[in-house]
Design an enzyme around this catalytic site. Structure first.
Site, PDB file in Angstrom:
ATOM      1  N   LYS A 252       2.002 -30.832  58.389  1.00 22.63           N
ATOM      2  CA  LYS A 252       3.623 -31.428  57.979  1.00 22.63           C
ATOM      3  C   LYS A 252       3.776 -30.703  56.753  1.00 22.63           C
ATOM      4  O   LYS A 252       3.025 -30.706  55.741  1.00 22.63           O
ATOM      5  CB  LYS A 252       3.511 -32.829  57.749  1.00 22.63           C
TER       6      LYS A 252
ATOM      7  N   ASP B 183       9.366 -31.875  57.219  1.00 26.09           N
ATOM      8  CA  ASP B 183       9.741 -33.223  56.879  1.00 26.09           C
ATOM      9  C   ASP B 183      10.568 -33.174  55.745  1.00 26.09           C
ATOM     10  O   ASP B 183      10.187 -33.269  54.554  1.00 26.09           O
ATOM     11  CB  ASP B 183       8.330 -33.964  56.535  1.00 26.09           C
ATOM     12  N   LEU B 184      11.893 -32.893  56.091  1.00 25.22           N
ATOM     13  CA  LEU B 184      12.772 -32.618  54.749  1.00 25.22           C
ATOM     14  C   LEU B 184      13.673 -33.748  54.728  1.00 25.22           C
ATOM     15  O   LEU B 184      14.734 -33.849  53.707  1.00 25.22           O
ATOM     16  CB  LEU B 184      13.566 -31.599  54.978  1.00 25.22           C
ATOM     17  N   LYS B 185      13.599 -34.834  55.554  1.00 26.45           N
ATOM     18  CA  LYS B 185      14.379 -35.990  55.608  1.00 26.45           C
ATOM     19  C   LYS B 185      16.018 -35.695  55.346  1.00 26.45           C
ATOM     20  O   LYS B 185      16.733 -36.208  54.297  1.00 26.45           O
ATOM     21  CB  LYS B 185      14.050 -36.978  54.635  1.00 26.45           C
TER      22      LYS B 185
ATOM     23  N   ASP C 275      23.189 -36.556  54.931  1.00 25.85           N
ATOM     24  CA  ASP C 275      24.338 -35.795  54.163  1.00 25.85           C
ATOM     25  C   ASP C 275      25.711 -35.809  55.241  1.00 25.85           C
ATOM     26  O   ASP C 275      25.367 -36.818  56.219  1.00 25.85           O
ATOM     27  CB  ASP C 275      24.216 -34.303  53.849  1.00 25.85           C
TER      28      ASP C 275
ATOM     29  N   THR D  60       8.736 -46.531  53.614  1.00 27.67           N
ATOM     30  CA  THR D  60       7.703 -47.559  53.294  1.00 27.67           C
ATOM     31  C   THR D  60       7.262 -48.229  52.098  1.00 27.67           C
ATOM     32  O   THR D  60       6.753 -49.060  51.759  1.00 27.67           O
ATOM     33  CB  THR D  60       6.259 -46.789  53.745  1.00 27.67           C
TER      34      THR D  60
ATOM     35  N   GLN E  17       0.432 -45.963  48.800  1.00 26.18           N
ATOM     36  CA  GLN E  17       0.816 -46.673  49.992  1.00 26.18           C
ATOM     37  C   GLN E  17       0.625 -48.130  50.267  1.00 26.18           C
ATOM     38  O   GLN E  17      -0.534 -48.537  49.500  1.00 26.18           O
ATOM     39  CB  GLN E  17       0.020 -46.017  51.147  1.00 26.18           C
TER      40      GLN E  17
ATOM     41  N   ARG F 230      -3.712 -37.362  52.111  1.00 27.62           N
ATOM     42  CA  ARG F 230      -4.935 -37.290  50.890  1.00 27.62           C
ATOM     43  C   ARG F 230      -6.141 -37.768  51.434  1.00 27.62           C
ATOM     44  O   ARG F 230      -7.167 -37.031  50.983  1.00 27.62           O
ATOM     45  CB  ARG F 230      -4.267 -38.210  49.620  1.00 27.62           C
TER      46      ARG F 230
HETATM   47  O1  C5P Z   1      -1.380 -38.995  51.222  1.00 30.16           O
HETATM   48  P1  C5P Z   1      -0.899 -39.739  52.411  1.00 30.16           P
HETATM   49  O2  C5P Z   1      -1.684 -39.888  53.812  1.00 30.16           O
HETATM   50  O3  C5P Z   1      -0.472 -41.151  52.051  1.00 30.16           O
HETATM   51  O4  C5P Z   1       0.487 -39.007  52.853  1.00 30.16           O
HETATM   52  C1  C5P Z   1       1.173 -39.237  53.809  1.00 30.16           C
HETATM   53  C2  C5P Z   1       2.447 -38.225  53.957  1.00 30.16           C
HETATM   54  O5  C5P Z   1       3.397 -38.819  54.790  1.00 30.16           O
HETATM   55  C3  C5P Z   1       2.965 -37.733  52.444  1.00 30.16           C
HETATM   56  O6  C5P Z   1       3.550 -36.474  52.946  1.00 30.16           O
HETATM   57  C4  C5P Z   1       4.341 -38.814  52.576  1.00 30.16           C
HETATM   58  O7  C5P Z   1       5.303 -38.147  52.016  1.00 30.16           O
HETATM   59  C5  C5P Z   1       4.762 -38.752  54.224  1.00 30.16           C
HETATM   60  N1  C5P Z   1       5.592 -40.422  54.462  1.00 30.16           N
HETATM   61  C6  C5P Z   1       5.149 -41.448  54.046  1.00 30.16           C
HETATM   62  N2  C5P Z   1       5.941 -42.698  54.512  1.00 30.16           N
HETATM   63  C7  C5P Z   1       7.015 -42.196  54.981  1.00 30.16           C
HETATM   64  C8  C5P Z   1       7.662 -41.042  55.374  1.00 30.16           C
HETATM   65  C9  C5P Z   1       6.832 -39.905  55.028  1.00 30.16           C
HETATM   66  O8  C5P Z   1       3.928 -41.640  53.404  1.00 30.16           O
HETATM   67  N3  C5P Z   1       7.827 -43.489  55.328  1.00 30.16           N
END
Ligand code: C5P
Length: 240
Positions: A32, A59-61, A64, A120, A191, A212
């Site tokens: 991603k 993943d640019l969300k 617009d 989230t 998170q 991570r």
């Molecule tokens: O490091 P970690 O496992 O928390 O990374 C989760 C990835 O998923 C990050 O790149 C974060 O931007 C992405 N993400 C998220 N929650 C969302 C959408 C995307 O954690 N609702």
């Protein structure tokens, strides 16, 4: 069908991505690329990852007006990525136009398009007090998932904990792509609601996204293999 674990390449530069990927030798991955990396390295990085044989979730969300999203998606589709996303809060017309842009720009297969419902990091207090949206986050997530399905999208990004409620409102083939994955011993970082890979599968996630827990591990490849093993063994146990 068992899907690969998606690794979030949350790095600031191509050099750091290359150092990280070196430890995976010739493994073909599903990676991603988010805003942090794409805004620095752009389409060249996507071309490099594709040449190395990796599948890509860009993943640019996007969020617009419908025409701008349509044109942006035409361009992103030409990069040959596998999965892209938009914010469902942009509305049904914007999401429809996103899919049209992807179809028209696609060289071979149209990239799949999924929607972020509520991030989230969003709480019910935030949507009620700051955005004047009535109801709970869960109600808003359900409505936004229904809108995404109606617009012709392929699925949503959501917390694994939201998957069961989305399954009740959308068709069974509607994809759920879920970040917020940790091993029990891991630091949860920022998170709020996390699950293990096995729990995400039991809740019905189609894809898990892990950042991570892999990128900060002392041995990223070994950690990736352990997460994949837990993901696969839960899949095999429950599909028998
Ligand atoms: O490091 P970690 O496992 O928390 O990374 C989760 C990835 O998923 C990050 O790149 C974060 O931007 C992405 N993400 C998220 N929650 C969302 C959408 C995307 O954690 N609702």
């Amino acid at each position: 069908m068992l899907q690969p674990v998606i690794i979030a390449l949350d790095f600031p530069s191509k050099e750091e991505v290359n150092t990280f990927l070196d430890s995976f030798r010739d493994e073909r991955l599903f990676v991603k690329v988010g805003m942090e990396l794409f805004y620095q390295e752009g389409p060249d990085l996507i071309r490099m990852l594709k040449e190395e044989g990796h599948a890509i979730f860009l993943d640019l969300k996007l969020h617009d007006i419908p025409t701008t999203v349509y044109k942006a998606m035409q361009g992103l589709s030409k990069l040959g990525v596998d999965l892209v996303n938009v914010h469902a809060m942009g509305g049904i017309d914007m999401m429809r136009r996103a899919v049209e842009g992807l179809e028209e720009g696609a060289i071979h297969q149209r990239p799949k398009c999924i929607a972020v419902t509520q991030l989230t990091s969003t709480t019910s207090v935030m949507i009620n007090d700051e955005l004047s949206i009535h109801g709970s986050v869960e109600e808003s997530v359900n409505q936004l998932a229904i809108n995404a399905e109606r617009a012709g999208l392929d699925g949503v990004v959501c917390s694994p904990l939201e998957v069961p409620q989305i399954r009740k409102h959308c068709r069974s083939s509607f994809l759920t792509v879920t970040p917020g994955i940790r091993f029990v011993k891991d630091d949860v970082n920022d998170q709020k609601r996390v699950t293990t890979p096995g729990e995400a599968h039991r809740l019905g996630s189609d894809f898990i996204v892990v950042g991570r827990s892999i990128t900060h591990a002392s041995d990223p490849f070994k950690t990736y293999q352990s997460i994949t093993e837990e993901w696969r063994s839960t899949y095999e146990r429950t599909s028998r």
